[in-house]
Design a protein around this motif. Sequence first.
Motif, mmCIF file in Angstrom:
data_model
loop_
_atom_site.group_PDB
_atom_site.id
_atom_site.type_symbol
_atom_site.label_atom_id
_atom_site.label_comp_id
_atom_site.label_asym_id
_atom_site.label_seq_id
_atom_site.Cartn_x
_atom_site.Cartn_y
_atom_site.Cartn_z
ATOM 1 N N ALA A 1 -20.897 19.388 99.574
ATOM 2 C CA ALA A 1 -21.277 20.809 99.504
ATOM 3 C C ALA A 1 -20.149 21.725 99.964
ATOM 4 C CB ALA A 1 -22.514 21.052 100.364
ATOM 5 N N GLN A 2 -19.019 21.151 100.405
ATOM 6 C CA GLN A 2 -17.931 21.953 100.951
ATOM 7 C C GLN A 2 -16.955 22.371 99.853
ATOM 8 O OE1 GLN A 2 -18.418 22.758 104.042
ATOM 9 N NE2 GLN A 2 -20.088 21.291 104.267
ATOM 10 N N ASP A 3 -16.409 23.560 99.996
ATOM 11 C CA ASP A 3 -15.403 24.049 99.049
ATOM 12 C C ASP A 3 -14.087 23.305 99.244
ATOM 13 O OD1 ASP A 3 -17.176 25.926 98.046
ATOM 14 O OD2 ASP A 3 -16.569 27.458 99.496
ATOM 15 N N TYR A 4 -13.401 23.074 98.155
ATOM 16 C CA TYR A 4 -12.125 22.367 98.205
ATOM 17 C C TYR A 4 -11.079 23.181 98.954
ATOM 18 C CZ TYR A 4 -7.572 20.619 96.765
ATOM 19 O OH TYR A 4 -6.278 20.157 96.773
ATOM 20 N N GLN A 5 -10.325 22.509 99.819
ATOM 21 C CA GLN A 5 -9.179 23.113 100.497
ATOM 22 C C GLN A 5 -8.031 22.115 100.491
ATOM 23 O OE1 GLN A 5 -9.660 25.379 104.255
ATOM 24 N NE2 GLN A 5 -11.763 24.642 104.254
ATOM 25 N N GLU A 6 -6.839 22.600 100.233
ATOM 26 C CA GLU A 6 -5.672 21.738 100.344
ATOM 27 C C GLU A 6 -5.507 21.293 101.791
ATOM 28 O OE1 GLU A 6 -2.172 23.538 98.831
ATOM 29 O OE2 GLU A 6 -2.900 23.657 96.755
ATOM 30 N N GLN A 7 -5.062 20.065 101.973
ATOM 31 C CA GLN A 7 -4.803 19.459 103.284
ATOM 32 C C GLN A 7 -6.084 19.140 104.062
ATOM 33 O OE1 GLN A 7 -1.546 22.845 103.841
ATOM 34 N NE2 GLN A 7 -1.705 21.585 105.668
ATOM 35 N N VAL A 8 -7.266 19.363 103.454
ATOM 36 C CA VAL A 8 -8.528 19.143 104.158
ATOM 37 C C VAL A 8 -9.361 18.104 103.412
ATOM 38 C CG1 VAL A 8 -10.654 20.171 105.020
ATOM 39 C CG2 VAL A 8 -8.526 21.490 105.065
ATOM 40 N N SER A 9 -9.818 17.083 104.138
ATOM 41 C CA SER A 9 -10.719 16.079 103.571
ATOM 42 C C SER A 9 -12.041 16.125 104.327
ATOM 43 C CB SER A 9 -10.107 14.681 103.702
ATOM 44 O OG SER A 9 -8.873 14.600 103.031
#
Length: 301
Positions: A36-44
Amino acid sequence: MRILIAGGTGFVGSRLTQFFKEQGHEIYILTRNPHAQDYQEQVSYIEWLSPHSQPETELDEIDVCINLSGTSLNSGRWTNVKKQQILESRMMTTREFIRIMGALPQKPKVFVNASAIGFYGTSEEQVFTEDTIEPGHDFLAEVCSVWETEAQEAEELGIRTVFTRFGLILDRQEGALPKIALPYRLMAGGRLGNGKQWMSWIHIDDVVGAIDYIIHHEKIAGPVNLTAPHPKRNQDFGRTLSSVFKKPHWLPAPSFAIRTILGEMSILILKGQYVYPEKLDQSGYSFKHPTLKETLENIYS
Protein backbone atom coordinates in the motif's frame (compact mmCIF):
# COMPACT_ATOMS: atom_id res chain seq x y z
CA MET A 1 24.57 2.86 5.36
CA ARG A 2 21.63 0.50 5.39
CA ILE A 3 18.98 1.68 7.84
CA LEU A 4 15.99 -0.32 9.07
CA ILE A 5 13.04 1.68 10.45
CA ALA A 6 9.78 0.63 12.08
CA GLY A 7 7.28 3.47 12.04
CA GLY A 8 9.03 4.90 8.99
CA THR A 9 5.82 6.28 7.47
CA GLY A 10 4.83 8.24 10.60
CA PHE A 11 5.56 11.81 11.67
CA VAL A 12 9.18 11.38 12.77
CA GLY A 13 9.87 8.33 10.60
CA SER A 14 8.94 10.05 7.33
CA ARG A 15 11.25 12.99 8.14
CA LEU A 16 14.10 10.63 8.98
CA THR A 17 13.51 8.67 5.79
CA GLN A 18 13.69 11.82 3.67
CA PHE A 19 16.85 12.96 5.46
CA PHE A 20 18.58 9.59 5.07
CA LYS A 21 17.64 9.48 1.38
CA GLU A 22 19.26 12.88 0.87
CA GLN A 23 22.38 11.52 2.57
CA GLY A 24 22.51 8.66 0.06
CA HIS A 25 21.62 5.83 2.45
CA GLU A 26 19.42 2.79 1.76
CA ILE A 27 16.28 2.64 3.88
CA TYR A 28 14.20 -0.41 4.74
CA ILE A 29 10.82 0.25 6.33
CA LEU A 30 8.95 -2.39 8.32
CA THR A 31 5.23 -2.13 7.66
CA ARG A 32 2.10 -4.26 7.91
CA ASN A 33 1.05 -3.19 4.39
CA PRO A 34 4.10 -2.99 2.12
CA HIS A 35 2.02 -3.05 -1.08
CA ALA A 36 0.00 0.00 0.00
CA GLN A 37 3.07 2.28 0.15
CA ASP A 38 4.05 4.70 -2.60
CA TYR A 39 7.26 3.93 -4.45
CA GLN A 40 10.36 5.85 -3.35
CA GLU A 41 13.89 5.55 -4.64
CA GLN A 42 16.32 4.10 -2.07
CA VAL A 43 13.37 2.85 0.04
CA SER A 44 12.23 -0.77 0.39
CA TYR A 45 9.07 -1.77 2.27
CA ILE A 46 9.16 -5.05 4.16
CA GLU A 47 6.17 -6.76 5.73
CA TRP A 48 6.18 -7.54 9.45
CA LEU A 49 3.77 -8.40 12.28
CA SER A 50 1.69 -10.68 10.06
CA PRO A 51 1.31 -14.43 10.72
CA HIS A 52 3.79 -15.55 8.06
CA SER A 53 6.14 -12.58 7.71
CA GLN A 54 9.87 -13.14 8.20
CA PRO A 55 11.53 -9.76 7.65
CA GLU A 56 14.98 -11.10 8.52
CA THR A 57 15.00 -13.19 5.33
CA GLU A 58 14.74 -9.99 3.24
CA LEU A 59 17.46 -8.07 5.09
CA ASP A 60 21.22 -8.19 4.80
CA GLU A 61 23.99 -6.23 6.52
CA ILE A 62 21.81 -3.66 8.29
CA ASP A 63 23.91 -0.96 9.99
CA VAL A 64 21.27 0.96 11.96
CA CYS A 65 17.89 -0.02 13.42
CA ILE A 66 15.33 2.57 14.51
CA ASN A 67 12.06 1.65 16.23
CA LEU A 68 9.38 4.36 16.28
CA SER A 69 6.34 2.08 16.40
CA GLY A 70 3.45 2.23 18.84
CA THR A 71 -0.17 3.33 19.14
CA SER A 72 -0.39 7.12 19.33
CA LEU A 73 -0.99 8.66 22.76
CA ASN A 74 -3.42 11.07 21.09
CA SER A 75 -5.55 8.42 19.40
CA GLY A 76 -8.54 8.70 21.71
CA ARG A 77 -9.60 8.97 25.33
CA TRP A 78 -7.52 6.79 27.67
CA THR A 79 -9.98 4.07 28.53
CA ASN A 80 -8.58 0.91 30.11
CA VAL A 81 -8.68 -0.73 26.69
CA LYS A 82 -6.84 2.17 25.04
CA LYS A 83 -4.17 2.21 27.75
CA GLN A 84 -3.61 -1.50 27.24
CA GLN A 85 -3.25 -0.91 23.48
CA ILE A 86 -0.72 1.89 24.06
CA LEU A 87 1.41 -0.33 26.27
CA GLU A 88 1.10 -3.61 24.37
CA SER A 89 1.75 -2.06 20.95
CA ARG A 90 5.12 -0.77 22.18
CA MET A 91 6.06 -4.01 23.87
CA MET A 92 5.07 -6.16 20.89
CA THR A 93 6.88 -4.12 18.24
CA THR A 94 10.02 -3.74 20.33
CA ARG A 95 10.11 -7.45 21.13
CA GLU A 96 9.69 -8.33 17.45
CA PHE A 97 12.37 -5.84 16.40
CA ILE A 98 14.82 -7.45 18.82
CA ARG A 99 13.91 -10.91 17.48
CA ILE A 100 14.63 -9.72 13.93
CA MET A 101 18.00 -8.24 14.92
CA GLY A 102 18.87 -11.46 16.71
CA ALA A 103 18.13 -13.45 13.55
CA LEU A 104 20.38 -11.34 11.33
CA PRO A 105 23.73 -12.97 10.53
CA GLN A 106 25.47 -9.61 11.00
CA LYS A 107 24.17 -7.50 13.89
CA PRO A 108 23.54 -3.76 13.44
CA LYS A 109 25.91 -1.31 15.09
CA VAL A 110 23.20 0.64 16.89
CA PHE A 111 19.55 0.27 17.91
CA VAL A 112 17.62 3.51 18.48
CA ASN A 113 14.34 2.89 20.29
CA ALA A 114 11.78 5.64 20.82
CA SER A 115 10.71 6.64 24.30
CA ALA A 116 9.39 9.86 25.84
CA ILE A 117 10.13 12.39 28.57
CA GLY A 118 6.98 11.07 30.21
CA PHE A 119 9.42 8.64 31.82
CA TYR A 120 10.21 11.26 34.45
CA GLY A 121 6.68 11.88 35.64
CA THR A 122 5.57 15.48 36.13
CA SER A 123 6.81 18.39 38.22
CA GLU A 124 6.60 22.18 38.23
CA GLU A 125 9.92 22.58 40.06
CA GLN A 126 12.30 19.67 39.41
CA VAL A 127 14.85 19.61 36.57
CA PHE A 128 15.23 16.18 34.93
CA THR A 129 18.31 14.92 33.07
CA GLU A 130 19.37 11.47 31.94
CA ASP A 131 20.92 11.06 35.40
CA THR A 132 17.39 10.86 36.83
CA ILE A 133 17.09 7.11 37.21
CA GLU A 134 13.75 6.63 38.95
CA PRO A 135 10.68 6.89 36.67
CA GLY A 136 7.57 8.79 37.68
CA HIS A 137 4.42 7.19 39.04
CA ASP A 138 1.79 7.93 36.40
CA PHE A 139 0.66 5.90 33.37
CA LEU A 140 3.08 7.50 30.90
CA ALA A 141 6.03 6.93 33.20
CA GLU A 142 5.05 3.28 33.56
CA VAL A 143 4.77 2.84 29.80
CA CYS A 144 8.15 4.44 29.12
CA SER A 145 9.88 2.48 31.88
CA VAL A 146 8.57 -0.89 30.70
CA TRP A 147 9.23 0.04 27.06
CA GLU A 148 12.86 0.93 27.72
CA THR A 149 13.38 -2.22 29.78
CA GLU A 150 12.15 -4.29 26.85
CA ALA A 151 14.39 -2.43 24.38
CA GLN A 152 17.40 -2.93 26.63
CA GLU A 153 17.36 -6.61 25.66
CA ALA A 154 19.15 -5.53 22.47
CA GLU A 155 22.28 -4.98 24.54
CA GLU A 156 22.42 -8.73 25.12
CA LEU A 157 23.00 -9.06 21.37
CA GLY A 158 26.04 -6.78 21.64
CA ILE A 159 24.22 -3.86 20.00
CA ARG A 160 24.69 -0.29 21.22
CA THR A 161 21.21 0.69 22.41
CA VAL A 162 19.78 4.20 22.76
CA PHE A 163 16.40 5.28 24.15
CA THR A 164 15.42 8.62 22.60
CA ARG A 165 13.13 10.33 25.08
CA PHE A 166 11.13 12.66 22.85
CA GLY A 167 9.83 15.96 24.15
CA LEU A 168 7.07 17.99 22.48
CA ILE A 169 8.04 17.91 18.81
CA LEU A 170 7.26 21.15 16.97
CA ASP A 171 6.31 21.16 13.29
CA ARG A 172 3.98 23.27 11.19
CA GLN A 173 1.86 20.43 9.78
CA GLU A 174 2.11 17.51 12.20
CA GLY A 175 2.34 16.79 15.90
CA ALA A 176 0.79 18.90 18.66
CA LEU A 177 1.77 22.40 17.49
CA PRO A 178 -1.03 22.88 14.92
CA LYS A 179 -3.61 22.18 17.67
CA ILE A 180 -1.80 24.45 20.13
CA ALA A 181 -1.59 27.23 17.54
CA LEU A 182 -5.21 27.06 16.34
CA PRO A 183 -6.77 29.09 19.21
CA TYR A 184 -4.22 31.85 18.58
CA ARG A 185 -5.08 31.89 14.90
CA LEU A 186 -8.73 32.30 15.97
CA MET A 187 -7.90 35.17 18.41
CA ALA A 188 -8.75 32.92 21.37
CA GLY A 189 -5.33 31.87 22.67
CA GLY A 190 -4.40 31.74 26.34
CA ARG A 191 -2.84 29.63 29.05
CA LEU A 192 -3.99 26.06 29.68
CA GLY A 193 -4.84 25.26 33.28
CA ASN A 194 -2.66 27.26 35.66
CA GLY A 195 -0.07 27.85 32.92
CA LYS A 196 2.82 26.82 35.18
CA GLN A 197 3.38 23.39 33.62
CA TRP A 198 6.69 23.03 31.79
CA MET A 199 6.75 22.34 28.06
CA SER A 200 10.01 20.67 27.05
CA TRP A 201 9.91 21.12 23.28
CA ILE A 202 12.15 20.42 20.27
CA HIS A 203 12.05 21.40 16.58
CA ILE A 204 11.50 18.46 14.22
CA ASP A 205 14.75 19.37 12.44
CA ASP A 206 16.64 18.82 15.69
CA VAL A 207 14.90 15.48 16.25
CA VAL A 208 16.27 14.34 12.90
CA GLY A 209 19.64 15.99 13.48
CA ALA A 210 20.04 14.53 16.97
CA ILE A 211 19.18 10.98 15.86
CA ASP A 212 21.70 11.24 13.03
CA TYR A 213 24.26 12.59 15.54
CA ILE A 214 23.58 9.69 17.92
CA ILE A 215 24.09 7.16 15.12
CA HIS A 216 27.53 8.56 14.34
CA HIS A 217 28.75 8.99 17.92
CA GLU A 218 29.51 5.56 19.32
CA LYS A 219 29.96 6.67 22.92
CA ILE A 220 26.30 7.72 23.23
CA ALA A 221 24.14 4.97 24.73
CA GLY A 222 21.20 4.52 27.08
CA PRO A 223 18.60 7.27 27.55
CA VAL A 224 19.00 10.50 25.59
CA ASN A 225 16.66 13.46 26.09
CA LEU A 226 15.51 14.87 22.75
CA THR A 227 14.48 18.30 23.97
CA ALA A 228 15.78 21.79 23.27
CA PRO A 229 17.94 23.35 26.01
CA HIS A 230 15.37 26.02 26.94
CA PRO A 231 11.97 24.62 28.05
CA LYS A 232 9.13 27.06 28.64
CA ARG A 233 6.21 27.14 31.03
CA ASN A 234 2.87 26.89 29.25
CA GLN A 235 1.97 30.55 29.85
CA ASP A 236 5.33 31.68 28.41
CA PHE A 237 5.06 29.28 25.48
CA GLY A 238 1.65 30.79 24.70
CA ARG A 239 2.90 34.35 24.97
CA THR A 240 5.76 33.56 22.60
CA LEU A 241 3.35 32.00 20.14
CA SER A 242 1.05 35.01 20.36
CA SER A 243 3.96 37.39 19.66
CA VAL A 244 4.98 35.39 16.58
CA PHE A 245 1.38 35.40 15.30
CA LYS A 246 0.80 38.96 16.50
CA LYS A 247 -2.41 37.71 18.12
CA PRO A 248 -3.65 38.15 21.72
CA HIS A 249 -2.87 35.83 24.61
CA TRP A 250 -5.89 36.36 26.81
CA LEU A 251 -8.42 33.53 27.00
CA PRO A 252 -7.46 30.80 29.52
CA ALA A 253 -8.79 27.25 29.31
CA PRO A 254 -9.63 26.09 32.86
CA SER A 255 -8.25 22.79 34.13
CA PHE A 256 -11.65 21.32 35.03
CA ALA A 257 -12.94 21.81 31.49
CA ILE A 258 -9.89 20.12 29.95
CA ARG A 259 -10.14 17.21 32.40
CA THR A 260 -13.85 16.82 31.63
CA ILE A 261 -13.17 16.60 27.91
CA LEU A 262 -10.00 14.49 27.92
CA GLY A 263 -10.10 12.53 31.17
CA GLU A 264 -6.75 11.03 32.19
CA MET A 265 -5.27 12.05 28.83
CA SER A 266 -5.41 15.66 30.09
CA ILE A 267 -2.03 14.99 31.74
CA LEU A 268 -0.50 15.65 28.31
CA ILE A 269 -1.77 19.23 28.51
CA LEU A 270 -2.08 20.13 32.18
CA LYS A 271 1.11 18.53 33.48
CA GLY A 272 4.70 18.75 32.32
CA GLN A 273 8.34 18.45 33.20
CA TYR A 274 11.51 20.51 32.76
CA VAL A 275 13.81 18.16 30.84
CA TYR A 276 17.35 19.18 29.94
CA PRO A 277 19.27 17.42 27.08
CA GLU A 278 22.43 16.87 29.10
CA LYS A 279 23.87 14.02 27.03
CA LEU A 280 23.49 15.89 23.75
CA ASP A 281 24.94 19.02 25.33
CA GLN A 282 27.95 17.26 26.86
CA SER A 283 28.67 15.26 23.71
CA GLY A 284 28.83 18.43 21.59
CA TYR A 285 25.57 18.38 19.62
CA SER A 286 24.79 21.85 18.28
CA PHE A 287 21.06 22.61 18.16
CA LYS A 288 19.81 24.17 14.95
CA HIS A 289 16.91 25.77 16.85
CA PRO A 290 17.77 26.23 20.56
CA THR A 291 15.28 28.99 21.44
CA LEU A 292 11.49 28.94 21.19
CA LYS A 293 10.94 32.32 19.51
CA GLU A 294 13.39 31.56 16.73
CA THR A 295 11.93 28.06 16.37
CA LEU A 296 8.37 29.32 15.96
CA GLU A 297 9.51 32.05 13.57
CA ASN A 298 11.30 29.39 11.52
CA ILE A 299 8.25 27.14 11.47
CA TYR A 300 5.79 29.89 10.56
CA SER A 301 8.03 31.95 8.27
